[in-house]
Write an enzyme that holds these catalytic residues in place. Structure first.
Site, short mmCIF file in Angstrom:
data_model
loop_
_atom_site.label_atom_id
_atom_site.label_comp_id
_atom_site.label_asym_id
_atom_site.label_seq_id
_atom_site.Cartn_x
_atom_site.Cartn_y
_atom_site.Cartn_z
N LEU A 1 -31.18 82.97 3.53
CA LEU A 1 -30.08 82.65 2.62
C LEU A 1 -30.01 81.14 2.39
O LEU A 1 -30.00 80.66 1.26
CB LEU A 1 -28.75 83.17 3.23
CG LEU A 1 -27.45 82.76 2.53
CD1 LEU A 1 -27.39 83.32 1.11
CD2 LEU A 1 -26.23 83.24 3.33
N THR A 2 -30.02 80.37 3.50
CA THR A 2 -29.76 78.92 3.45
C THR A 2 -30.82 78.15 2.66
O THR A 2 -32.01 78.46 2.73
CB THR A 2 -29.71 78.38 4.90
OG1 THR A 2 -28.73 79.13 5.61
CG2 THR A 2 -29.37 76.91 4.95
N GLU A 3 -30.35 77.12 1.95
CA GLU A 3 -31.24 76.17 1.27
C GLU A 3 -30.76 74.76 1.56
O GLU A 3 -29.64 74.57 2.06
CB GLU A 3 -31.22 76.43 -0.25
CG GLU A 3 -31.72 77.83 -0.60
CD GLU A 3 -31.67 78.12 -2.09
OE1 GLU A 3 -31.36 77.19 -2.88
OE2 GLU A 3 -31.95 79.27 -2.45
N ALA B 1 -27.44 74.29 0.05
CA ALA B 1 -26.53 75.44 0.17
C ALA B 1 -26.53 75.95 1.60
O ALA B 1 -27.36 76.79 1.97
CB ALA B 1 -26.94 76.54 -0.81
N ILE C 1 -35.17 78.89 8.38
CA ILE C 1 -35.11 80.35 8.54
C ILE C 1 -35.73 80.75 9.89
O ILE C 1 -36.90 80.51 10.15
CB ILE C 1 -35.83 81.06 7.35
CG1 ILE C 1 -35.22 80.58 6.02
CG2 ILE C 1 -35.75 82.58 7.52
CD1 ILE C 1 -33.70 80.72 5.89
N ARG D 1 -24.77 72.49 47.55
CA ARG D 1 -24.69 71.04 47.50
C ARG D 1 -23.63 70.53 48.48
O ARG D 1 -22.46 70.88 48.38
CB ARG D 1 -24.34 70.60 46.07
CG ARG D 1 -24.09 69.12 45.90
CD ARG D 1 -25.36 68.32 46.03
NE ARG D 1 -25.15 66.91 45.72
CZ ARG D 1 -26.02 65.95 46.01
NH1 ARG D 1 -27.18 66.25 46.60
NH2 ARG D 1 -25.74 64.71 45.69
N GLU E 1 -25.31 81.17 11.39
CA GLU E 1 -24.59 82.35 10.87
C GLU E 1 -23.15 81.97 10.48
O GLU E 1 -22.21 82.74 10.67
CB GLU E 1 -24.65 83.50 11.86
CG GLU E 1 -26.07 84.02 11.97
CD GLU E 1 -26.20 85.39 12.61
OE1 GLU E 1 -25.27 86.19 12.51
OE2 GLU E 1 -27.26 85.64 13.19
N THR F 1 -20.86 78.12 10.37
CA THR F 1 -20.32 77.24 11.42
C THR F 1 -18.97 77.78 11.89
O THR F 1 -18.34 78.60 11.21
CB THR F 1 -20.11 75.81 10.89
OG1 THR F 1 -19.06 75.86 9.89
CG2 THR F 1 -21.37 75.22 10.29
#
Ligand SMILES: Cc1cc2nc3c(=O)[nH]c(=O)nc-3n(C[C@H](O)[C@H](O)[C@H](O)COP(=O)(O)OP(=O)(O)OC[C@H]3O[C@@H](n4cnc5c(N)ncnc54)[C@H](O)[C@@H]3O)c2cc1C
Length: 384
Positions: free
Chosen positions: A124-126, A129, A156, A267, A363, A365
């Site tokens: 989807l992402t560009e 966009a 992607i 520790r 997916e 922010t």
């Protein structure tokens, strides 16, 4: 806490935990260092039928739901979020086919996805966009019996490694958000190539690449749903997949918490194990409480989705938002509990903290999740 998982769900949890302990933990540091794609682990998951978990039995899967997928993703993430991302992105890429595919598309693709023979990715992402997904510029122009794709998708997951891609592209720019459509594009289609592999802060075992479409012709029957439904496909896909990101958050937080407890018991400072100091106990108490609260919300939301509920945007956004903000706090505090050791690559918590960060970003922010929740709340209030 007892979540009253069924026998089948307990079996899935135990199986994935065993795979995670035996196959993932021993190699996670090396995969991270070398930024190597976890093909060997994917083969093991395929042999155990885990790629078919959420695919209906009619298409060769196990016919399970969101809760089972979340349990598997949580257990993988407890060991390595890079590996879990690779596995979960396969589900993300499959949902468009599962939710909107025709019978022919389902018969053609789902059995191969279920068997793990072919990996899937979702594009989807560009570059221009991201949160504003409606700004995508990739086009799919109808031409006879084909669509011609042109444009570039960015960042992607499983890019280059997957064989099946579900892609959102504009079929009619004049219609704005109603002018997008969803498509299946197979690796090897002329005009479809891959750009650079990204170098990342975390989840370095996962592959993140550009997808480049240059006069890429695909058959018309590769459209998913109807022309113009692209953003509905994308949003419903994300609604279904977001609980899985929440599961990544719960898993990585659980892993970091266990490492912190182990370290705090061993520790010695000021003559005592540091776990005997109240300041450390309070941090561990807060971490344990937050993990349980996130898991309870996540399993509740997954069961709600599995009940067949139609409106799930708000609930899946809540699970993603709460569990991943929690994961960032818990992994950061795990490093704090371990002091300088926590900061060193010799221990797994520095990787867990780096890995957790992406969960607040991809997916959608966590700012966008708050927008989604807010929009549904306002609609619900208007109905009262
Ligand atoms: C490792 C990795 C893997 C990915 N995998 C995939 C994949 O498989 N498929 C895919 O399609 N995409 C993938 N993505 C893309 C990812 O979903 C986007 O990065 C994400 O949606 C955010 O977009 P952006 O990075 O462009 O940020 P931007 O949208 O530029 O946002 C920048 C900042 O502004 C904030 N912001 C923007 N708009 C608003 C608003 N309206 N209100 C409040 N705050 C706002 C954001 O929250 C963020 O803090 C991946 C990204 C990464 C880093």
């Amino acid at each position: 806490m007892d979540y009253f998982l069924s026998e089948d769900q307990m079996m899935i949890k135990e199986l994935v935990r065993q795979i995670a302990e035996e196959k993932v933990v021993p190699v996670r540091e090396e995969l991270d260092e070398k930024e190597e794609f976890p093909w060997e682990i994917m083969k093991v998951l395929a042999q155990s039928d885990l790629f078919g978990l959420f695919i209906p039995e009619a298409y060769g899967g196990l016919g399970k739901g969101c809760l089972e997928l979340c349990i598997a993703v949580e257990e993988l993430s407890r060991a390595c979020v890079g590996v879990a991302t690779t596995y979960a992105a396969n589900a993300l890429g499959s949902y468009p086919v599962l939710l909107f595919g025709t019978e022919d598309q389902k018969k053609k693709y789902l059995p191969e996805i279920a068997s793990g023979k072919r990996l899937v990715a979702f594009g989807l992402t560009e570059a221009n966009a991201g949160s504003d997904a409606a700004g995508i510029q990739t086009t799919a122009k109808p031409d006879g019996n084909e669509y011609v794709l042109d444009g570039t998708k960015q960042w992607i997951t499983n890019g280059g490694e997957a064989e099946i891609y579900t892609i959102i592209a504009m079929t009619d720019k004049s219609k704005g958000a109603r002018g997008a459509s969803a498509f299946i594009v197979e690796k090897g289609t002329p005009g479809f190539s891959f750009g650079k592999k990204e170098k990342k802060m975390g989840i370095r075992a996962s592959a993140t690449r550009e997808l480049i479409f240059d006069n890429c012709r695909i058959p018309k029957e590769n459209i998913l749903g109807k022309p113009g439904l692209g953003f509905i496909v994308a949003m419903r896909t994300l609604d279904n997949a977001r609980a899985g990101v929440g599961a990544q958050g719960v898993g990585v937080a659980q892993g970091a918490f266990e490492e912190a407890v182990k370290f705090a018991r061993q520790r010695i400072q000021f003559g005592h194990p540091i776990i005997s100091f109240q300041a450390i106990q309070h941090m561990l108490s807060d971490m344990a409480t937050e993990i349980e609260a996130a898991r309870a919300l996540l399993y509740g939301v997954a069961r709600y989705i599995d009940s067949g509920a139609k409106e799930i945007s708000k609930e899946s956004a809540m699970a993603k938002l709460f569990a991943t903000d929690m994961a960032m706090r818990v992994t950061t505090n795990a490093v704090q509990v371990m002091g300088g050791s926590g900061y060193m690559r010799e221990y797994p918590v520095e990787k867990m903290m780096r890995d957790a960060k992406i969960l607040q970003i991809y997916e959608g922010t966590n700012q966008i999740q708050r927008n989604v929740i807010g929009q549904v709340l306002i609609k619900e209030l208007a109905k009262k």
